[in-house]
Design a protein around this motif. Structure first.
Motif, short mmCIF file in Angstrom:
data_model
loop_
_atom_site.label_atom_id
_atom_site.label_comp_id
_atom_site.label_asym_id
_atom_site.label_seq_id
_atom_site.Cartn_x
_atom_site.Cartn_y
_atom_site.Cartn_z
N LEU A 44 26.85 43.49 42.07
CA LEU A 44 27.06 44.33 43.25
C LEU A 44 27.36 43.51 44.50
CD1 LEU A 44 24.31 47.09 42.79
CD2 LEU A 44 26.78 47.31 42.42
N ASN A 45 26.72 42.37 44.62
CA ASN A 45 27.00 41.50 45.76
C ASN A 45 28.44 41.01 45.73
OD1 ASN A 45 24.44 41.72 46.84
ND2 ASN A 45 23.66 39.88 45.84
N PHE A 46 28.91 40.67 44.53
CA PHE A 46 30.31 40.24 44.41
C PHE A 46 31.25 41.37 44.83
CE2 PHE A 46 34.08 40.85 41.76
CZ PHE A 46 34.85 39.78 42.18
N LEU A 47 30.99 42.58 44.34
CA LEU A 47 31.88 43.70 44.64
C LEU A 47 31.97 43.96 46.14
CD1 LEU A 47 33.49 45.78 42.88
CD2 LEU A 47 31.66 47.39 43.37
N LYS A 48 30.83 43.89 46.80
CA LYS A 48 30.82 44.14 48.24
C LYS A 48 31.61 43.08 48.99
CE LYS A 48 27.77 45.46 52.00
NZ LYS A 48 26.38 45.82 52.41
N ARG A 49 31.41 41.81 48.60
CA ARG A 49 32.18 40.72 49.25
C ARG A 49 33.67 40.88 48.98
NH1 ARG A 49 28.44 37.51 46.68
NH2 ARG A 49 30.10 36.65 45.35
N TYR A 50 33.98 41.19 47.73
CA TYR A 50 35.39 41.25 47.33
C TYR A 50 36.16 42.30 48.12
CZ TYR A 50 39.52 41.42 44.36
OH TYR A 50 40.82 41.37 43.90
N PHE A 51 35.59 43.48 48.28
CA PHE A 51 36.32 44.56 48.94
C PHE A 51 36.10 44.62 50.45
CE2 PHE A 51 36.70 46.21 44.59
CZ PHE A 51 38.03 46.56 44.60
N HIS A 52 35.34 43.67 51.00
CA HIS A 52 35.15 43.68 52.45
C HIS A 52 35.56 42.36 53.08
CE1 HIS A 52 32.54 47.02 51.15
NE2 HIS A 52 32.92 47.55 52.28
N GLN A 53 36.30 41.55 52.34
CA GLN A 53 36.84 40.31 52.88
C GLN A 53 38.35 40.34 52.81
OE1 GLN A 53 35.10 37.03 50.75
NE2 GLN A 53 33.10 37.24 51.73
N GLU A 54 38.99 39.94 53.87
CA GLU A 54 40.44 39.91 53.91
C GLU A 54 40.93 38.53 53.46
OE1 GLU A 54 41.76 41.05 57.75
OE2 GLU A 54 40.85 43.03 57.67
N GLN A 55 41.71 38.54 52.39
CA GLN A 55 42.26 37.30 51.85
C GLN A 55 43.69 37.55 51.39
OE1 GLN A 55 39.34 36.36 48.78
NE2 GLN A 55 38.61 34.64 49.99
N ALA A 56 44.43 36.49 51.23
CA ALA A 56 45.79 36.61 50.70
C ALA A 56 45.72 37.16 49.27
CB ALA A 56 46.48 35.25 50.71
N SER A 57 46.75 37.89 48.88
CA SER A 57 46.74 38.59 47.59
C SER A 57 46.52 37.66 46.41
CB SER A 57 48.05 39.36 47.42
OG SER A 57 48.17 40.36 48.40
N HIS A 58 47.17 36.49 46.42
CA HIS A 58 47.04 35.61 45.26
C HIS A 58 45.62 35.05 45.17
CE1 HIS A 58 47.82 32.65 48.48
NE2 HIS A 58 47.25 31.76 47.69
N LEU A 59 44.95 34.90 46.31
CA LEU A 59 43.56 34.43 46.30
C LEU A 59 42.63 35.53 45.80
CD1 LEU A 59 43.39 32.45 49.67
CD2 LEU A 59 43.60 31.53 47.36
N LYS A 60 42.93 36.78 46.15
CA LYS A 60 42.11 37.90 45.70
C LYS A 60 42.15 38.01 44.18
CE LYS A 60 40.75 41.10 48.07
NZ LYS A 60 39.41 41.47 48.57
N LEU A 61 43.34 37.91 43.62
CA LEU A 61 43.47 38.02 42.17
C LEU A 61 42.78 36.86 41.46
CD1 LEU A 61 47.14 39.27 41.70
CD2 LEU A 61 45.03 40.55 41.39
N SER A 62 42.88 35.67 42.04
CA SER A 62 42.21 34.50 41.45
C SER A 62 40.70 34.67 41.50
CB SER A 62 42.63 33.22 42.20
OG SER A 62 44.00 32.97 42.04
N LEU A 63 40.20 35.24 42.61
CA LEU A 63 38.77 35.46 42.75
C LEU A 63 38.27 36.47 41.71
CD1 LEU A 63 36.19 34.91 44.41
CD2 LEU A 63 36.86 36.80 45.91
N LEU A 64 39.04 37.52 41.48
CA LEU A 64 38.69 38.53 40.48
C LEU A 64 38.59 37.88 39.10
CD1 LEU A 64 38.42 41.73 40.49
CD2 LEU A 64 40.69 41.75 39.52
N LYS A 65 39.56 37.02 38.85
CA LYS A 65 39.66 36.36 37.55
C LYS A 65 38.52 35.36 37.33
CE LYS A 65 43.64 34.72 35.06
NZ LYS A 65 44.98 34.13 35.22
N GLN A 66 38.17 34.64 38.37
CA GLN A 66 37.18 33.57 38.24
C GLN A 66 35.74 34.07 38.29
OE1 GLN A 66 38.23 30.97 41.48
NE2 GLN A 66 40.27 30.52 40.62
#
Length: 533
Positions: A496-518
């Motif tokens: 849940l902590n990851f989900l909240k950070r992921y959807f409330h942080q502004e990052q470049a698209s390629h970094l977002k996808l890499s973060l999801l993957k990692q």
């Protein structure tokens, strides 16, 4: 576990509505209900699909419990049929839904001498059974294809009289052919070990046969499990299993759907409706359902969406397709106009850009909760400057792809939370799909793109074609939502902590996808495929 509070509330909400349609059970039905409840509360041990199927392979009679409004019951029957055929086991399929007096018409239908409509009319299906034919059609199709004999084993009478008749039919089949193997689909109350199976044993006297009983998705069993996939099958005692492939509220939802279609309009023909459309209709409280799911799941996922935002929506289904079509035609961007027209034509859920208008083809729990996820995703993204819906018309494929992956992720996550048994294509499923002949080129390219994205460290070169991006993003989004849900069940706080950070942080698209993957654990994903049951 946080999810259990959602499940309890949703289950009670839908159960209360389902029960409101039913009259108080008579003495005989009450006894049958109490008998099954007692069995469901008995001692059990964990088992497995393999052990259950092994028991089926080694039994002369296999009983599978049917919950007549719920298509999952018959789907599991089809899976067992395929498993038996795979082992070259010959069997006779015995069904409650057809009366024995109509066997002649059943034989003619299987031999191709009657059309589907002629068969249903001949056995007076709409009056004699009344439950959706669409739930059972694939069973008959498989029987035709594999040359499997089908016997009708139902008759008129009380519950006890019908059990006695079915037991006589089954025991007679074994007396005529001692080597016969029987696969029986009958109501869950009737196949309790002390009902039809016991009566068959008594009729066969000294002759001992092995029987296996498989109950399905009983509510009293579900709440005794912790929801993990490892506990999908339990065993009460030798030859008596329980198969959990759906939470109880999905069963109750099927009751609500069935009752509402029949009681709201006495002239409504449910069978003709489903045969014509294949779609489930909405019920009168769908807006309340949508708001409840949106509010509860969003709150429990700790997503930062204001309550006022969750109340601001317009929801449409296929009955208002012309309204949605007009809205799509007003879109100024031709690329988006074609994209949403394609989604509409293919019965997909979506949100109209620039407004809180949602399209949900039908209001099953799966579809509705998926649409809730899309809506919440839109609320999250439109509150962030760099992730507005305008990204869908971007010239950068990476921006579009990221947006669509995240949207599919959120949609499937909401749907998975509401129905933990919901499946999606995993890595091996995608690979196997590529082997299918005559697969559309766009789908082939989308699957290859998805496999490349999942299996390599670097992001693949993305196409400009929006439909191809959408198809791949849907596969990838569902894939990660599946593994995220497993992670949440094991390490809820961390997930849940990851989900909240992921959807409330502004990052470049390629970094977002890499973060999801990692970040989302997907250990051994290259060897996994969706479950058979």
């Amino acid at each position: 576990m946080r999810l259990k509070s959602i499940y309890r509330q949703i289950n009670q909400y839908i159960k209360n509505k389902a029960m409101s349609f039913e009259t108080k059970p008579g003495p005989e039905l009450f006894k049958y209900q109490s008998n099954l409840k007692k069995i469901a509360k008995g001692a059990f041990k964990l088992s497995s699909i393999k052990q259950m199927l092994d028991a089926c392979h080694n039994s002369q009679i296999v009983y599978l419990g049917d919950f007549h409004t719920f298509d999952q019951s018959s789907r599991n029957l089809e899976r067992i049929m395929r498993a038996l055929k795979k082992k070259n086991k010959k069997f006779i399929l015995c069904l409650e839904m057809v009366h024995a007096e109509h066997q002649m018409y059943l034989d003619h239908y299987l031999n191709g001498n009657l059309t589907e409509i002629e068969f249903l009319d001949s056995i007076n299906y709409h009056e004699a059974w009344r439950f959706p034919w669409n739930h059972y059609r694939s069973i008959f199709d498989l029987a035709k294809k594999e040359k499997i004999s089908i016997m009708g084993i139902n008759t008129k009478g009380t519950l006890t009289e019908r059990d006695a008749f079915a037991a006589t039919m089954l025991s007679s089949l074994l007396q005529i052919d001692p080597e016969a193997r029987l696969l029986v689909l009958y109501g869950e109350y009737h196949i309790a070990h002390n009902k039809i199976p016991n009566q068959v044993g008594l009729r066969l006297g000294k002759r001992s046969i092995k029987q296996t009983v498989i109950q399905q998705n009983l509510e009293d069993v579900y709440w005794r499990l912790d929801g993990s996939e490892a506990e999908q099958v339990i065993q009460f005692k030798t030859g008596e299993f329980h198969l959990q492939t759906s939470p109880p509220w999905i069963k109750y939802e099927s009751m609500v759907y069935w009752f509402e279609n029949l009681t709201d309009d006495p002239e409504f023909d449910l069978h003709h409706h489903i045969m014509a459309t294949g779609l489930k209709s909405f019920d009168a409280n769908v807006v309340d359902h949508f708001h409840l799911v949106t509010k509860q799941v969003t709150h429990n996922l700790k997503l930062d969406v204001k309550l006022s935002a969750m109340e601001d929506f317009n929801l449409y289904d296929q009955t208002k397709i012309s309204t949605i079509d007009k809205k799509i035609k007003t879109l100024k961007n031709l690329k988006l106009k074609n994209y949403y027209a394609n989604l509409l034509a293919n019965h997909q859920s979506f949100k109209i850009p620039g407004e809180n208008t949602l399209y949900c083809p039908n209001y099953s729990i799966n579809r509705l909760s998926y649409t809730c996820g899309i809506f919440v995703f839109g609320q999250l993204k439109n509150s962030q400057n760099v992730y507005r819906e305008a990204l869908l018309s971007s010239n950068e494929s990476i921006d579009i792809y990221c947006y669509l992956v995240e949207q599919s992720f959120m949609g499937f996550l909401f749907s998975k939370i509401m129905n933990p048994s919901r499946k999606c294509d995993l890595y091996m499923d995608m690979k196997e799909k590529l082997k299918k002949p005559k697969l559309p080129k766009t789908e082939v390219q989308a699957i290859r793109l998805s496999l490349h994205f999942l299996g390599n460290k670097k992001l693949p070169r993305l196409p400009k074609e929006l439909l191809e991006l959408h198809l791949s993003a849907k596969l990838v989004g569902h894939f990660y939502a599946h593994y995220y849900f497993k992670w949440m069940n094991k390490q809820e706080t961390k997930a849940l902590n990851f989900l909240k950070r992921y959807f409330h942080q502004e990052q470049a698209s390629h970094l977002k996808l890499s973060l999801l993957k990692q970040s989302i654990p997907t250990k051994n994903f290259k060897t996994e495929k969706k479950k058979y049951f």
